[in-house]
Motif scaffolding. Sequence first.
Motif, PDB file in Angstrom:
ATOM      1  N   PHE A   1       1.217   5.916  -7.249  1.00 34.96           N
ATOM      2  CA  PHE A   1       0.059   6.515  -7.662  1.00 34.96           C
ATOM      3  C   PHE A   1       0.215   8.281  -7.524  1.00 34.96           C
ATOM      4  O   PHE A   1      -0.010   8.854  -8.696  1.00 34.96           O
ATOM      5  N   PHE A   2       0.861   8.839  -6.618  1.00 36.53           N
ATOM      6  CA  PHE A   2       1.197  10.287  -6.612  1.00 36.53           C
ATOM      7  C   PHE A   2       1.982  10.828  -7.708  1.00 36.53           C
ATOM      8  O   PHE A   2       1.658  11.653  -8.117  1.00 36.53           O
TER       9      PHE A   2
ATOM     10  N   VAL B   1       2.321   1.088  -9.696  1.00 36.86           N
ATOM     11  CA  VAL B   1       0.953   0.817  -8.867  1.00 36.86           C
ATOM     12  C   VAL B   1       0.337  -0.447  -9.133  1.00 36.86           C
ATOM     13  O   VAL B   1       0.028  -1.084  -8.092  1.00 36.86           O
TER      14      VAL B   1
ATOM     15  N   THR C   1       0.769   4.004  -3.123  1.00 34.76           N
ATOM     16  CA  THR C   1       0.472   5.312  -2.839  1.00 34.76           C
ATOM     17  C   THR C   1       1.418   6.199  -3.452  1.00 34.76           C
ATOM     18  O   THR C   1       0.998   7.069  -4.033  1.00 34.76           O
TER      19      THR C   1
ATOM     20  N   PHE D   1       0.914  -1.185  -0.005  1.00 35.79           N
ATOM     21  CA  PHE D   1      -0.068   0.019   0.185  1.00 35.79           C
ATOM     22  C   PHE D   1       0.898   1.129   0.007  1.00 35.79           C
ATOM     23  O   PHE D   1       0.536   2.058  -0.763  1.00 35.79           O
TER      24      PHE D   1
END
Length: 76
Positions: free
Chosen positions: A34-35, A42, A31, A27
Amino acid sequence: MSAEIEEPGHGNSPAAWTAVVVMLVGFAVGTVAFFFAIVWLVWAAVAVVVVGALLGWILSKAGFGVGGARVAQKGH
C-alpha cells in the motif's frame, strides 16, 4: 470452598498460532504494498489474510484448536 475455574485457553493452539502468523504476514506485505502503491500486491495480501483465517478455522475443525483431539493438553 474454592471453585475450580476452567481456563478458556485464549486461542493458545496450533490452529490459532498458524492463523495469526499467516495473517500477520499478509498485513505486513499489504502495508508495504500500500505504501508503494502496488495495487495487485495489496489485493494479494488481502487474499493471504482471508486464507489465514480460513486455515485457522479448518485446523480448528481438524482437531488442532483449543481442546482439540490432536493437541497435547497441558496441566497447570
